[in-house]
Every structure is written in C-alpha cells, then in structure tokens.
Enzyme design. Structure first.
Site, PDB file in Angstrom:
ATOM      1  CE  LYS A 220     140.862  37.792 -33.331  1.00  0.00           C
ATOM      2  NZ  LYS A 220     141.910  37.633 -34.346  1.00  0.00           N
ATOM      3  CG  ASP A 225     118.091  36.590 -30.887  1.00  0.00           C
ATOM      4  OD1 ASP A 225     118.402  35.532 -30.313  1.00  0.00           O
ATOM      5  OD2 ASP A 225     117.476  37.522 -30.325  1.00  0.00           O
TER       6      ASP A 225
END
Length: 476
Positions: A220, A225
C-alpha cells in the site's frame, strides 16, 4: 498389478518433485505433501499452477536493470545515507552492532537520515492526510494498493484523481489483480477516460496462465510529487473506516513520510509499475529535491518473491533475536515460519517480554485457527497473547526494546514471507517509537489476555481444526 505400480510411481514422482523444489522451505513442503496425501493428482495440479518459483518466469521478472541502477545511483547521491552505527541518533544501537550489520546489509534499502514521520492510527485521519497531499500535487501522484473499492472512500479518491489529472498532474494507479478483482470496469474506465493510467498487477487470468496466481502485490503505497509518501495497513475501502457492520471498528496503523524515505517508496512503485505495465517510467523529475528539514532516520525495506530470500523476514528474525527487553507485535495474521517461531520462543525463554496482539474477531476463520495453533507452544515459553476486542485490528507493527519500530504491510505470517510483495518502514528515533508504544499499550487495554490453563482445555475438535489449518497455512 501393473496399474498399481504405475500409480505408485506417479505418486512417488509427485512427492519427490515437491521435496526437490521446496527443500529450502520445509513448512511449504510439508503443506504440499499433506495436500498430495489427501488428493494426489488434483493436489499436484494445484502445485503446478500455484507454487512455481516466481523468479523462474522471465516474463514476470523486472526488466530494465540499467534504468533501475540509475535510480539507485541517483538516490545514493541525493539522500543522506547512514553509513555507520555511530551515525545513528539512537545511541543504544551501539550495543547492537550485529543487528546494525544486518540492516546495513540490504544495499537496495539504506537507512536514510533526512526524514519526518507521522504515525496515523485511525483510518479517517490517514485518508484525510492522503487526500490532502494528493490535492497539493503539482507533477504526479502514484497510488498502489492491494484492495481498492468503488465505495464511498474509493469514490472520493477517484474524484481527486480525476480532478488532478484534468489539472495536468500525471496520475498512475496500480492495484493487485486478485485483491481488487471486484473493482468495476466502469470505475476503471472513467478514470482512464479522464487521463488516469490504471494497471493491475497479475490479473487472475494472466496469473493462472503464468502459474503465478498465488503471488500477490500486498503493498500500500502513495507517493505525491516524489517527496511525500504513505505506507501501512490501510487499503482503500469503507471497511477501513469501520463502516462495515460485520467487522465494526477498524484499528490500523499507517505512516506518512516526508524526505529521503519517500524516494525509496517511489523506487518500489516504479519497479511494480514496470512489472505490471511494461513501461519504463524513470525520470529525474520523479525524484526532485525535497524540503524536509527534519532529521529522523528511516529505512524502507521492500520484499517479494522476486528476491533471493526475504529482507523483511530477515529483519524480523534479526530484530527479535537481538532484543534484550521487549518484543511487541501486532499482526492480524499471525502464522510465523519456523525461524520466527524459534526466535520468539528463544526471546521469551531468555527473559525478554514478548507480547503479541491478534484479533478476537477475525476476518478469516481459517487464519484464526492457524494462528491459535501456535499460541499454546509459545505461551509455555513465556510469550503473552492478547485478543483485540474493540473491533478488528489490522495494524502490522513490531517494536524492539527502545531501539526500533516497524510499520508496514507485512503480516507476521508465511504468506507475507513467501508469496507477497510487501513494504515496511523501520524507524529508529525515539519520538516515533514512543508514539507506537503508546498506541500498543492502548490496544492492550482494549484486549483480553489469553490464559494458558483455560486455553489448553479447548476441545479436541478445536485442536484438530487448528492442526489442519496450520498444515495448510503456508499455502494460503
């Protein structure tokens, strides 16, 4: 008579094949031999489709070694790497040089020193933090989950992904083919229509053809960015918010990471994306300079069946063996292999406080039976077990002394060690360890202890069911 001889030779061939191919994993070999004893021909067919060594299939190996080497080189230059035990802030580690030697022996996963961590102990808080960071994205959003549901919270994620894609942000979503097999095609098509790239890791049909249906991507990961990341126990679904009546309150632990460690989450995502999509997406802008001013030390460990051995399992074993005061474990699926089992017994017999929290209300009756099969043996050595009563506990946490703490996706079970792609974060700074310690103590207060005299009086039927579940557990 001739037919009997042929059948006997065929059976011997099947047993011999399993022993030859699985001799490095006695637990798996014993489980498959039990299956072959019950259903010889059918069992061998299952073995053929489910148990093939992942690394022998060229089609599923990671390609682009040169590209990934470029990533490794860039990260070593751009991250603050801890190169000596004396560089660790936690000076206790200087008395654990062997453990440091093990952790520093994972060349793909160094300890980094320019990080900020935030422990997220509730689904609502964790999802809010993830969505808030996604809203800030300017360049890309990388999302990887074992389970992604098209329910309330799944739709919220979908809406944010679409909105950011329309703004020009590159959005990539990777889901496990089996874990997310119920995700509607209409949900996926809408994402793709709006510019979100979506791929599934080993979809069931492909996995069956390639004899890899038993290998799953259990990670997970969210990276925004290239400088902010998340990992932990939460998938995307309303059940992780405690909205499923069957499971009730959902207790989990997730982690937000800023700084160097986000780069290594990004690296893990790129590897899985390349494997699932065939795309080589490495670009320097996926690893921009970050602005993290904190100096927490964090190590990201990724493991999977593509490795020779399992780095997370090695870390668990080494950390438990090194413990001097305490080993605290939270795991919803507690099915240790022989090495971890022996390490826990030895630690408890040596006077180390070994506490294990498992669910009282399981999401799998079979897993609960398999877990309970280990309890009596470990309790006789001094291990203490607690069953969480408030709801379902899904956190995967390990705390060793005041030395380190682990939060990630890997359970303390053989599926995580043998079959799954997993990822975990090791934290060495005291603030993070203290936070996780407080959470653990609160979880103990919401649990009931298992008492050995009472537990040992369970029925023969119960014990028999536990034995069968334990035999089969390495396969499931």
């Amino acid at each position: 008579m001739t037919l009997l001889v042929i059948l006997l030779l065929a059976y011997i061939f099947q047993i011999g094949s399993v022993l030859l191919l699985e001799f490095r994993h006695p637990d798996k070999a014993l489980a498959w031999m039990f299956i072959l004893f019950l259903v010889p021909v059918i069992g061998f067919m299952f073995y053929f489709f489910l148990a093939q060594d992942y690394r022998k299939r060229k089609k599923l190996r990671y390609s682009g070694a040169g590209q990934l080497q470029d990533v490794k080189t860039k990260l070593s230059e751009q991250s603050l790497i801890v190169k000596s035990v004396h560089e660790l802030h936690n000076t206790d580690f200087q008395r654990y040089e062997r453990l440091y030697g093990l952790l520093s022996h994972f060349p793909e996963s160094p300890i980094t020193g320019n990080n900020e961590t935030r422990v997220l102990s509730e689904g609502e808080t964790a999802f809010a933090a993830m969505l808030a960071e996604m809203e800030k994205a300017k360049h890309h959003i990388h999302i990887e989950f074992y389970i992604f549901r098209a329910d309330g919270i799944g739709t919220v994620f979908q809406e944010v992904m679409i909105r950011k894609a329309r703004e020009g942000v590159k959005v990539r979503l990777l889901c496990d083919g089996l874990g997310s097999h119920q995700l509607p095609s209409s949900f996926v098509h809408l994402l793709q229509k709006e510019g979100v790239e979506v791929y599934f890791f080993l979809p069931p049909f492909l996995a069956t053809l390639d004899r890899r249906v038993n290998y799953r991507n259990h990670r997970k990961i969210l990276v925004v960015d290239g400088t902010v990341g998340f990992l932990g126990g939460l998938n995307v679904g309303d059940d992780y918010l405690g909205l499923y009546e069957k499971m009730g309150y959902w207790r989990d632990t997730h982690l937000q990471l800023n700084g160097d460690s986000a780069y290594y989450l990004q690296k893990a995502f790129i590897e899985n994306w390349q494997s699932a999509s065939g795309q080589k997406i490495y670009a320097p802008e996926l690893f921009p300079a970050h602005r993290c001013k904190q100096s927490e030390q964090v190590q990201i460990l990724a493991s999977g069946p593509n490795q020779q051995g399992n780095d997370i399992q090695k870390m668990y074993f080494g950390a438990i063996a090194a413990a001097k005061q305490r080993v605290w474990i939270t795991s919803p699926y507690f099915i240790p292999d022989q090495g971890i089992f022996t390490a826990l017994r030895t630690a408890a017999l040596s006077g180390v406080e070994v506490l294990v929290i498992i669910p009282d209300r399981p999401d799998s009756r079979f897993v609960k039976l398999a877990s309970l099969s280990y309890v009596e043996e470990l309790m006789t050595a001094g291990v203490k077990f607690y069953q969480y009563k408030k709801g379902f506990i899904h956190a995967k946490v390990l705390i060793i002394d005041n030395l380190l703490a682990s939060v990630g996706t890997a359970n303390m079970d053989m599926r995580s060690f043998y079959y799954n792609f997993e990822i975990t974060a090791l934290m060495f700074d005291r603030e993070a360890i203290i936070k996780l310690t407080k959470d653990f103590e609160e979880d103990v207060s919401e649990s009931i202890p298992i008492h050995l005299p009472e537990f040992s009086r369970r029925s023969r039927l119960q014990k028999g069911a536990e034995i069968v579940a334990r035999l089969l557990a390495p396969l499931l």
